[in-house]
Design an enzyme around this catalytic site. Structure first.
Site, mmCIF file in Angstrom:
data_model
loop_
_atom_site.group_PDB
_atom_site.id
_atom_site.type_symbol
_atom_site.label_atom_id
_atom_site.label_comp_id
_atom_site.label_asym_id
_atom_site.label_seq_id
_atom_site.Cartn_x
_atom_site.Cartn_y
_atom_site.Cartn_z
ATOM 1 N N GLY A 13 0.801 -1.330 0.146
ATOM 2 C CA GLY A 13 0.014 0.160 0.052
ATOM 3 C C GLY A 13 0.675 1.186 -0.114
ATOM 4 O O GLY A 13 2.031 1.229 -0.145
ATOM 5 N N ASP A 36 1.183 -8.694 1.752
ATOM 6 C CA ASP A 36 -0.030 -8.347 1.476
ATOM 7 C C ASP A 36 -0.925 -9.425 0.681
ATOM 8 O O ASP A 36 -0.489 -10.629 0.704
ATOM 9 C CB ASP A 36 0.256 -7.328 0.063
ATOM 10 C CG ASP A 36 -0.497 -6.002 0.039
ATOM 11 O OD1 ASP A 36 -1.635 -6.298 -0.059
ATOM 12 O OD2 ASP A 36 -0.230 -4.872 0.285
ATOM 13 N N TYR A 144 -14.962 5.318 7.093
ATOM 14 C CA TYR A 144 -13.449 5.210 7.518
ATOM 15 C C TYR A 144 -13.140 5.804 8.738
ATOM 16 O O TYR A 144 -12.310 5.491 9.635
ATOM 17 C CB TYR A 144 -12.673 5.777 6.174
ATOM 18 C CG TYR A 144 -11.477 5.986 6.382
ATOM 19 C CD1 TYR A 144 -10.506 4.924 6.381
ATOM 20 C CD2 TYR A 144 -10.555 7.236 6.532
ATOM 21 C CE1 TYR A 144 -9.072 5.152 6.438
ATOM 22 C CE2 TYR A 144 -9.306 7.407 6.756
ATOM 23 C CZ TYR A 144 -8.670 6.362 6.734
ATOM 24 O OH TYR A 144 -7.233 6.560 6.741
ATOM 25 N N LYS A 148 -11.655 4.461 12.336
ATOM 26 C CA LYS A 148 -10.367 5.171 12.782
ATOM 27 C C LYS A 148 -10.656 5.378 14.156
ATOM 28 O O LYS A 148 -9.851 4.955 15.295
ATOM 29 C CB LYS A 148 -9.927 6.182 12.083
ATOM 30 C CG LYS A 148 -9.295 5.866 10.685
ATOM 31 C CD LYS A 148 -8.077 4.796 10.945
ATOM 32 C CE LYS A 148 -7.677 4.404 9.560
ATOM 33 N NZ LYS A 148 -6.521 3.018 9.758
HETATM 34 N N1 SER Z 1 -5.598 10.403 3.169
HETATM 35 C C1 SER Z 1 -6.597 9.482 3.739
HETATM 36 C C2 SER Z 1 -7.906 9.714 2.951
HETATM 37 O O1 SER Z 1 -8.096 10.630 2.157
HETATM 38 C C3 SER Z 1 -7.209 10.280 5.061
HETATM 39 O O2 SER Z 1 -6.435 9.215 6.261
HETATM 40 O O3 SER Z 1 -8.756 9.008 3.045
#
Ligand code: SER
Length: 312
Positions: A13, A36, A144, A148
Site C-alpha cells: 500500500g 499483502d 473510514y 479509525k
Molecule cells: N488520506 C486519507 C484519505 O484521504 C485520510 O487518512 O482517506
C-alpha cells in the site's frame, strides 16, 4: 539480545511500500517480513521475505507470526475514506476485524510492539477546524473515520487491559512519488504532481480553497519509525497521536507548482469527496507528539513540490 522481527501487513500500500524498505535498511532485510494480499514482483518481494496474507485470515496470520518468530507488527491494511463510502460494510470489516486480529494475536504471542495508523478522518464536522487539539470533539461521519475512531479506542483498551505496547499516529493526507494512494480524499495532492509533469494541467475534485493537513511521505515514514523506536515510558498517548507538517488547499499547490512549471493550469470539477474533506480539520496541533517523542517535520509545501517534481 535477540533482534526484532517485524511483520508489515499491507506492504503493497501507499505507506507500506516505503515503510518496508526504510525498516529493511535499518533492521536488515531478513528481519522485515512484507505481506499483502498478492505477491508482486519488484523490490518488496526481491529485497527480503514476502508472504501473501489477508489480515482477516487469522489462522494464516498466526502461522506467519510463528514461522518468523515475529516480535513487532505494523498493520497498515485499510480501506480509505472515499472507497469506504462506496463499500461501507467491507471497509468496516477490513479496518476493524483486521485491527482486532492484530491486537488479539499480539496478546497471545510474543509481540513486543504494535503499530496501527489512524487519520485526521477520525475528527468530524463539529471538531474545531484550526489547530485541532489532541483531545477534542470527535464525530466522524465517514465509515473510514468511524472505524479509525473506534480503532483508536480499541488500541487504548488493549494497552490498558492487556498491556499491549500499541502505538499510533493520526496521519494527515500523505504525498509520495513512489506509491500512488488508493481511494482517499487527499489523493488529489499526489495526482496533481503527476499530471503537472505529464500534461501541465490538472482537474481537481476538491474546491480551490479546501484546506487540509498534509505531509510529505519521507517525514511520515521517519516520524512513524521514531515513534516506534521511542522508549515506551515516554509514550503518553495510546489512542493515537496528532501529527502535522503543513496545511494547504489545491490553489496553493497549484501556485507552488507554477513556480517550477509556469504554464501549469488547474481547473475544478467537484465530486462527493468535497463533502468528506469539509468534515475534516484544516490544521492540526501536534504538541504532544513534539513533547513526548520529539517529532519535527522537515518538509513544507515548496520544498515538497521541488522534490516531487524532480522525481515523478
Ligand atoms: N488520506 C486519507 C484519505 O484521504 C485520510 O487518512 O482517506
Amino acid at each position: 539480545m535477540q533482534s526484532d522481527t517485524i511483520l508489515i501487513i499491507g506492504a503493497g500500500g501507499q505507506i507500506g511500500g516505503e515503510l518496508t524498505m526504510y525498516l529493511r535498511n535499518i533492521f536488515g532485510s531478513n528481519n522485515v517480513i512484507a505481506t499483502d494480499l498478492k505477491k508482486t514482483s519488484g523490490e518488496l518481494s526481491e529485497s527480503g521475505p514476502f508472504e501473501e496474507l489477508n489480515v482477516l485470515d487469522k489462522n494464516n496470520f498466526i502461522e506467519i507470526v510463528k514461522k518468523y518468530d515475529v516480535t513487532q507488527i505494523y498493520n497498515l491494511a485499510a480501506m480509505l475514506s472515499a472507497t469506504g463510502e462506496k463499500f461501507p460494510l467491507k471497509a468496516w470489516q477490513l479496518n476493524m476485524d483486521g485491527l482486532f486480529n492484530t491486537l488479539e494475536i499480539a496478546k497471545d504471542n510474543a509481540i513486543k510492539k504494535v503499530y496501527w495508523p489512524s487519520s485526521i478522518a477520525a475528527f468530524g464536522p463539529t471538531t474545531e477546524k484550526q489547530n485541532t487539539q489532541q483531545n477534542t470533539i470527535m464525530d466522524p461521519v465517514t465509515i473510514y473515520g468511524i472505524s479509525k475512531l473506534a480503532g483508536e479506542r480499541l488500541c487504548e483498551w488493549y494497552f490498558l487491559k492487556h498491556h499491549i505496547d500499541v502505538r499510533s499516529i493520526r496521519y494527515p493526507g500523505l504525498i509520495s512519488y513512489k506509491t500512488e494512494p488508493g481511494g482517499g480524499t487527499t489523493d488529489y495532492a499526489v495526482d496533481i504532481y503527476f499530471k503537472a509533469k505529464a500534461e501541465k494541467k490538472y482537474t481537481c475534485f476538491l474546491e480551490a480553497d479546501t484546506k487540509l493537513p498534509m505531509m510529505y511521505m519521507p517525514d511520515a515514514i521517519r516520524g512513524t519509525v521514531e515513534l516506534m523506536e521511542t522508549n515506551a515510558a515516554k509514550i503518553k498517548i495510546r489512542s493515537s497521536y496528532n501529527f502535522a507538517a503543513m496545511s494547504f488547499d489545491p490553489q496553493m499547490v497549484a501556485e507552488s507548482i507554477k513556480k517550477i512549471i509556469p504554464e501549469f493550469e488547474i481547473d475544478y470539477k467537484i465530486d462527493f469527496r468535497q463533502q468528506i474533506a469539509e468534515g475534516w480539520p484544516q490544521s492540526i496541533d501536534d504538541t504532544p507528539a513534539k513533547n513526548d517523542w520529539g517529532w519535527k517535520p522537515e518538509f513544507g509545501l515548496d520544498k515538497m513540490t521541488k522534490d516531487m517534481l524532480e522525481h515523478v
